[in-house]
Design an enzyme around this catalytic site. Structure first.
Site, PDB file in Angstrom:
ATOM      1  CB  SER A  32      -0.766  -0.236   1.382  1.00 26.38           C
ATOM      2  OG  SER A  32      -1.609   1.326   1.386  1.00 26.38           O
ATOM      3  CE1 TYR A  38      -4.246  -1.622   4.794  1.00 27.21           C
ATOM      4  CE2 TYR A  38      -3.290  -0.115   4.565  1.00 27.21           C
ATOM      5  CZ  TYR A  38      -3.773  -1.506   4.498  1.00 27.21           C
ATOM      6  OH  TYR A  38      -4.316  -1.436   3.417  1.00 27.21           O
TER       7      TYR A  38
END
Length: 269
Positions: A145, A158
Site C-alpha cells: 500500500s 495497518y
C-alpha cells in the site's frame, strides 16, 4: 489476442474473491495460468469469483479457504496447492484494515491486522520460495500500500503491517536474487503499493467523508482524493492486475526488491 505467456504456470492469489485480488487472478488467468483462488466468503461469492477467472481463460481454477489468522491452516493450504501444482507465482493480497486512533486501538485489532497482512505473507513465502529457487523461476508479488511507504493518522496497525511487508519483501528479494538466470527468469520479489483504489476496503472511509460533508458519495470520494492523491482519480483494480502480470515476465528477471506505487502522485509529494 492476450499473450498467454504463463501457460503451464501455477499461481496462488490470496484474498482473491473480490477487489484487487480478483482482478489480479483474472489477469493471470488471461495470461494462461492455473489459478488458485483464495478467500473466505459464502458460496455465491466464491462461485462468482472462480467463474470470472475461468471465463478469463485460466487453464484451471481451484478455490482454497484457509483462515489466515491460523498459521497451521496456511501450511495445510500451501501443501494442498503444491499437490495441485508447484507454485510459480505467489501474490499476497489478503488484507484487512481498521481505522482508529492509536490510543483506542486494542490488542485484538493489532494482532488480527498483523496476522493477515504480514504474518500470512511470511508463511506463504517461506513455504513457496524454496521450490521456486529449485526450478529457477518464481514471482512473489506482495500487495502492500502507499501506507507501506508513508504513514497516515489513525492507521497504526495497518501502516505497521504494510511497512513490515515491504521490509519482508526486500529481504526475501536479496536472499533469492541469484536464483535462476535470465533464461529461466530468476526469482523476484516485489511490492505493489496502491493508493486510493475502487474497492470495498476503502468504502468505510468514503462513507465517513460523505457524512462529514453532508453530501453524496461523489463528494466524499472527491474530498478523500483531494487530501492525498494529486491525480484526483481512483485506480481501477484491473490496473493493479496488469502490473502484477507484467512483473511475471521473464524480462522482469532483474526487477526485484522494489515497492512500486500506483498512487496518482501521492508518495511523490
Amino acid at each position: 489476442m492476450t499473450d498467454r505467456f504463463l501457460e503451464g504456470k501455477t499461481a496462488l492469489v490470496t484474498g482473491s474473491t473480490q477487489g484487487i485480488g480478483l482482478a489480479i487472478a483474472t489477469a493471470l488467468g488471461e495470461a494462461g495460468c492455473r489459478v488458485a483462488v483464495h478467500g473466505l466468503g459464502d458460496a455465491g461469492i466464491v462461485k462468482k469469483a472462480t467463474d470470472t477467472v475461468v471465463d478469463a481463460g485460466a487453464s484451471d481454477v481451484r478455490h482454497f479457504d484457509a483462515n489466515f489468522m491460523d498459521p497451521d491452516a496456511i501450511e495445510v493450504m500451501m501443501r494442498q496447492v503444491a499437490d495441485w501444482g508447484d507454485i510459480d507465482i505467489l501474490v499476497n493480497n489478503a488484507g484487512i484494515q481498521k481505522t482508529t486512533p492509536l490510543e483506542d486501538a486494542d490488542t485484538g485489532t493489532w494482532n488480527s491486522i498483523l496476522a493477515v497482512n504480514l504474518s500470512a505473507a511470511f508463511h506463504t513465502m517461506r513455504l513457496a520460495m524454496p521450490s521456486m529457487k529449485e526450478r529457477g523461476y518464481g514471482r512473489v508479488v506482495n500487495i502492500a500500500s502507499v501506507h507501506g511507504l508513508v504513514a497516515s493518522r489513525d492507521k497504526a496497525p495497518y501502516v505497521a503491517s504494510k511497512y513490515g511487508l515491504v521490509g519482508l519483501s526486500r529481504t526475501a528479494a536479496l536472499e533469492y536474487a541469484d536464483a535462476g538466470n535470465r533464461q529461466s527468469g530468476g526469482v523476484t520479489v516485489n511490492c505493489i503499493c496502491p493508493g486510493w483504489t475502487e474497492t470495498e476496503l476503502i468504502e468505510p472511509q468514503v462513507q465517513a467523508r460523505t457524512q462529514q460533508l453532508g453530501g453524496g458519495r461523489e463528494a466524499g470520494v472527491a474530498d478523500l482524493l483531494r487530501e492525498k492523491q494529486p491525480s484526483l482519480r481512483m485506480s481501477d483494480p484491473s490496473e493493479i492486475g496488469a502490473l502484477a502480470v507484467w512483473l511475471c515476465h521473464r524480462h522482469a528477471h532483474n526487477l526485484t526488491g522494489t515497492a512500486i506505487p500506483i498512487d496518482g502522485g501521492w508518495t511523490a509529494q
